[in-house]
Design a protein around this motif. Structure first.
Motif, PDB file in Angstrom:
ATOM      1  N   GLY A   1      41.313  37.100  36.589  1.00 39.20           N
ATOM      2  CA  GLY A   1      40.669  36.642  35.361  1.00 39.20           C
ATOM      3  C   GLY A   1      39.182  36.420  35.539  1.00 39.20           C
ATOM      4  N   ALA A   2      38.529  37.248  36.311  1.00 38.99           N
ATOM      5  CA  ALA A   2      37.080  37.142  36.523  1.00 38.99           C
ATOM      6  C   ALA A   2      36.501  38.551  36.626  1.00 38.99           C
ATOM      7  N   ASP A   3      35.267  38.685  36.215  1.00 38.02           N
ATOM      8  CA  ASP A   3      34.594  39.980  36.301  1.00 38.02           C
ATOM      9  C   ASP A   3      34.103  40.236  37.719  1.00 38.02           C
ATOM     10  N   VAL A   4      34.170  41.487  38.123  1.00 42.69           N
ATOM     11  CA  VAL A   4      33.700  41.881  39.445  1.00 42.69           C
ATOM     12  C   VAL A   4      32.209  42.192  39.365  1.00 42.69           C
ATOM     13  N   ARG A   5      31.492  41.757  40.370  1.00 46.98           N
ATOM     14  CA  ARG A   5      30.083  42.129  40.503  1.00 46.98           C
ATOM     15  C   ARG A   5      29.886  42.656  41.919  1.00 46.98           C
ATOM     16  N   SER A   6      28.864  43.441  42.115  1.00 47.63           N
ATOM     17  CA  SER A   6      28.597  44.008  43.439  1.00 47.63           C
ATOM     18  C   SER A   6      27.432  43.279  44.081  1.00 47.63           C
ATOM     19  N   ILE A   7      27.576  43.050  45.386  1.00 44.31           N
ATOM     20  CA  ILE A   7      26.485  42.439  46.139  1.00 44.31           C
ATOM     21  C   ILE A   7      26.097  43.370  47.279  1.00 44.31           C
ATOM     22  N   SER A   8      24.884  43.216  47.752  1.00 48.36           N
ATOM     23  CA  SER A   8      24.412  43.951  48.927  1.00 48.36           C
ATOM     24  C   SER A   8      24.525  43.030  50.133  1.00 48.36           C
ATOM     25  N   VAL A   9      25.088  43.551  51.197  1.00 51.90           N
ATOM     26  CA  VAL A   9      25.248  42.792  52.427  1.00 51.90           C
ATOM     27  C   VAL A   9      24.390  43.464  53.491  1.00 51.90           C
TER      28      VAL A   9
ATOM     29  N   THR B   1      44.430  34.690  39.548  1.00 54.85           N
ATOM     30  CA  THR B   1      45.093  35.992  39.575  1.00 54.85           C
ATOM     31  C   THR B   1      46.515  35.840  39.055  1.00 54.85           C
ATOM     32  N   THR B   2      47.046  36.917  38.459  1.00 54.52           N
ATOM     33  CA  THR B   2      48.423  36.892  37.961  1.00 54.52           C
ATOM     34  C   THR B   2      49.159  38.149  38.401  1.00 54.52           C
ATOM     35  N   LEU B   3      50.465  37.971  38.629  1.00 51.97           N
ATOM     36  CA  LEU B   3      51.322  39.072  39.043  1.00 51.97           C
ATOM     37  C   LEU B   3      52.656  38.940  38.311  1.00 51.97           C
ATOM     38  N   PRO B   4      53.015  39.923  37.448  1.00 49.67           N
ATOM     39  CA  PRO B   4      54.330  39.867  36.809  1.00 49.67           C
ATOM     40  C   PRO B   4      55.407  40.207  37.838  1.00 49.67           C
ATOM     41  N   VAL B   5      56.508  39.426  37.827  1.00 50.84           N
ATOM     42  CA  VAL B   5      57.583  39.623  38.815  1.00 50.84           C
ATOM     43  C   VAL B   5      58.944  39.570  38.145  1.00 50.84           C
ATOM     44  N   ARG B   6      59.942  40.088  38.852  1.00 48.08           N
ATOM     45  CA  ARG B   6      61.330  39.982  38.425  1.00 48.08           C
ATOM     46  C   ARG B   6      62.179  39.718  39.656  1.00 48.08           C
TER      47      ARG B   6
END
Length: 192
Positions: A117-125, A142-147
């Motif tokens: 539930g968050a946007d990805v951003r890129s960083i330089s290392v 984070t979410t994961l559907p399960v059965r």
């Protein structure tokens, strides 16, 4: 008894009580004779642990007919720390970083992919040619559907690493197990 000290009983109170009873019974009947969904339900099963600079809160919600959602909230303990994208390769980019990960084993199966539930951003290392995908500093949900295939034991495997552009990184965590038991009543976490 004088009229000035005599009070007449209110007819509004019995009418209000009767109306409230009628509305309650009508609501119950509209729900098939059962309380409204969510009424009286216990909170979702939850567990928590802290390891290598991150507190992880894991819960199971929306459990119906052997299906539900695992939610993991990864919260760095120190300000200015971020977590890596769920899409980061298992060994990082040029060895830098570890993905935020959740998988299940035992009687549980994933019913889809892990989402954040968050946007990805890129960083330089420094020393790394490619950009590194991370989430903004702070907690990531984070979410994961399960059965569940059957009643029995299951394990949630969690992975993550937290880093700060100023303070460096914590030691990565890989396949950290959290055990639970699935029955006809739903899943429950084992005591930590």
């Amino acid at each position: 008894m004088s009229l000035s000290t005599h009070t007449r009983p209110s007819r509004k109170a019995p009418v209000a009580a009767a109306l409230l009873t009628f509305v309650s019974l009508a609501s119950l009947a509209a729900c098939g004779g059962q309380p409204a969904e969510g009424a009286g339900d216990s909170p979702p099963p939850t567990t928590r642990f802290t390891e290598n600079g991150v507190t992880v809160t894991l819960s199971v919600s929306d459990w119906h007919h052997s299906k539900g959602t695992l939610t993991a909230v990864f919260t760095p303990e120190a300000k200015g720390f971020h977590l890596y994208s769920t899409d980061l390769p298992a060994t990082g980019i040029e060895g830098v970083g570890r993905p935020t990960a959740m998988a299940v084993t035992g009687v549980l199966r994933a019913e889809g992919g892990l989402t954040a539930g968050a946007d990805v951003r890129s960083i330089s290392v420094p020393g790394v040619d490619a950009p590194v995908p991370v989430y903004p500093d702070g907690p990531v949900t984070t979410t994961l559907p399960v059965r569940a295939d059957a009643d029995g034991d299951a394990t949630v495997l969690l992975g993550y690493a937290s880093c700060s552009t100023e303070k460096g990184c914590t030691i990565p965590v890989s396949d950290r197990p959290v055990h639970l038991r699935v029955t006809g009543d739903g899943p429950t976490f084992a005591a930590p």
